[in-house]
Write an enzyme that holds these catalytic residues in place. Structure first.
Site, PDB file in Angstrom:
ATOM      1  N   HIS A  77      47.238 -10.824 -46.270  1.00 18.82           N
ATOM      2  CA  HIS A  77      48.665 -11.103 -46.187  1.00 18.82           C
ATOM      3  C   HIS A  77      49.035 -11.532 -44.766  1.00 18.82           C
ATOM      4  CE1 HIS A  77      49.465  -9.480 -50.159  1.00 18.82           C
ATOM      5  NE2 HIS A  77      48.729  -8.429 -49.851  1.00 18.82           N
ATOM      6  N   CYS A 133      50.048 -16.068 -45.858  1.00 20.39           N
ATOM      7  CA  CYS A 133      51.380 -16.673 -45.857  1.00 20.39           C
ATOM      8  C   CYS A 133      51.807 -16.984 -44.420  1.00 20.39           C
ATOM      9  CB  CYS A 133      52.390 -15.714 -46.483  1.00 20.39           C
ATOM     10  SG  CYS A 133      52.134 -15.407 -48.239  1.00 20.39           S
TER      11      CYS A 133
END
Length: 466
Positions: free
Chosen positions: A161, A203
């Protein structure tokens, strides 16, 4: 001339022609890389899966797959360092104990992967010390570090992430963009490498390098997304192609990662350049998609490295030696096949609910967890708006929810301000990498507008008090 003399001349000419032709063949070195100026060096690789928990299955699958590609490419175990929490292969939820796959019809990628740094040893301090070669700074794990020199190449691959300016780690602090760049600058100053390539699956991963990675460092960074968008998972439930039905609620891979890994397995890496792979991966990941349906693969740093052959960093599988890419074009992954990574925790819960018996305690517990997660996300959405209003003393702040910086600019100028606000947002509002920290671009906007840090910390505390 006698017949014997003629024979000697013919033999001499044959040997001369043989060595002349052989010298023109591309040289593939399986234990060391070879730079264009002829100086030989060792190829090093550091692989990091920055997550834990079974619903994040895909990150460790990506990393294990990368290890297999590197080993088949000729890199030695002593030159590959792996960070992974290692809670997936033998997780009670794993339908194939001891096995990890990275695509629906794929084989086991877990077998043989070295467990250099697992569980709490997967942290930012160990990561920095490993790439700096600082054995004394390591806590836990195998203690293996990158012992590189000025002629060596380094490949770093991270999957997990991310958020504007951040990459997640399962234990302790996150990787902050400016801190990471400082470590890379120190490595360059200490002449710990000749060339370096970094692939990042996360991301907003472009924000880790945009405007702050200097070309003089001789580093090329390729990211799954630009500085303001999410990356995407693939081989997910309900999408095509789906994982086997027993993989309840997990995605097997990430779109960017699967794209470069499957490309590397197919091609002769002694004949494919970094630029060619970048173009293939960018095309397959979806460069022209509608916003919110796929990510835009991006690159930063030294463009000069794009002409390098991939064999110099990740090796090449001898089985691919005769592969020709003439006429070969990887087809783009369908937008309907990818899932926004921030939606995957919800997909995981929904899939488990669908497979649970009606009215069962298990189903009720999962429904409660999903309800709580949705409520927490709504609360985070409200909190960040309130933080912006209180900090900036404005009412119209919706345009500030993501970074307002233009392409080529760093996310933030005052990184100390940014780190303080991020920590406050995490501590007081419960923001995590799964969802809430997607708003760190808004916190960067506050820093860039010169608002007093203490004033903003008070605003964070007030907005999240309830």
């Amino acid at each position: 001339m006698s017949s014997l003399g003629q024979l000697h001349v013919l033999v001499f000419l044959y040997v001369l022609l043989f060595y002349s032709a052989d010298s023109r063949k591309p040289q593939v070195l399986h234990d060391t890389g070879s730079s264009e100026d002829g100086a030989k060096g060792t190829r090093w690789a550091v692989l990091i899966a920055g997550s834990s928990y079974y619903y994040n299955y895909r990150h460790q699958a990506d990393i294990c797959h990368a290890y297999q590609v590197l080993r088949k490419g000729g890199l030695k175990d002593e030159n590959i360092i792996v960070f992974m929490y290692d809670d997936i292969a033998f997780n009670p939820e794993n339908p194939r104990p001891g096995v990890i796959i990275n695509r629906p019809d794929g084989g086991d990628v877990y077998e043989g992967v070295p467990k250099d740094y697992t569980e709490e040893a997967v942290n930012v301090k160990n990561f920095y010390n490993v790439i700096l070669g600082n054995e004394s700074g390591i806590t836990g794990g195998s203690g293996k570090v990158v012992k590189s020199g000025p002629n060596d190449s380094i490949f770093i691959y991270y999957a997990d992430h991310g958020a504007p300016g951040l990459l997640s780690m399962p234990d302790g602090e996150d990787i902050h963009a400016k801190d990471f760049i400082k470590v890379l600058e120190k490595m360059h100053k200490l002449k710990r490498y000749k060339k370096m390539v970094i692939y990042v699956e996360a991301c907003e991963s472009g924000s880790m390098f945009e405007g702050i990675l200097k070309t003089s460092l001789n580093i090329l960074a390729v990211t799954a997304s630009n500085a303001t968008e999410s990356s995407f998972g693939i081989y997910c439930p309900g999408e095509y192609p789906p994982p086997p039905p027993e993989y309840n609620g997990v995605c097997l891979g990430d779109t960017f990662s699967v794209s470069w890994l499957e490309d590397s397995e197919l091609h002769d890496m002694s004949k494919e350049t970094l630029k060619q792979q970048y173009q293939a991966v960018k095309r397959r990941t979806g460069p022209d998609a509608e916003p919110g349906t796929s990510s835009h693969v991006s690159r930063f740093g030294s463009e000069a490295l794009l002409k390098d052959y991939l064999v110099s960093y990740i090796g090449t599988n001898p089985e691919n030696e005769n592969f020709t890419s003439a006429g070969f074009t990887a087809s783009p992954i369908s937008n309907s096949s990818s899932v926004n990574t921030r939606d995957i925790p919800l997909l995981y819960l929904k899939s488990k609910i669908q497979r649970s018996p009606m009215e069962s305690p298990e189903r009720q517990a999962l429904q409660k967890k999903l309800f709580e997660e949705m409520n927490h996300r709504r609360q985070i959405d409200q909190n960040i708006v309130e933080i912006l209003k209180l900090s900036l003393k404005q009412t119209n702040v919706l345009n500030l929810l993501i970074s307002t910086r233009t392409t080529g600019q760093p996310l933030v100028d005052d990184w100390d301000c940014f780190k303080t606000l991020v920590n406050s947002f995490k501590n007081h509002c419960g923001a995590t990498m799964d969802y809430g920290l997607k708003y760190t671009g808004a916190l960067a906007n506050i820093c860039n507008m010169g608002v007093d840090v203490k004033q903003t910390v008070s605003a964070v505390e007030h907005a999240c008090a309830h």
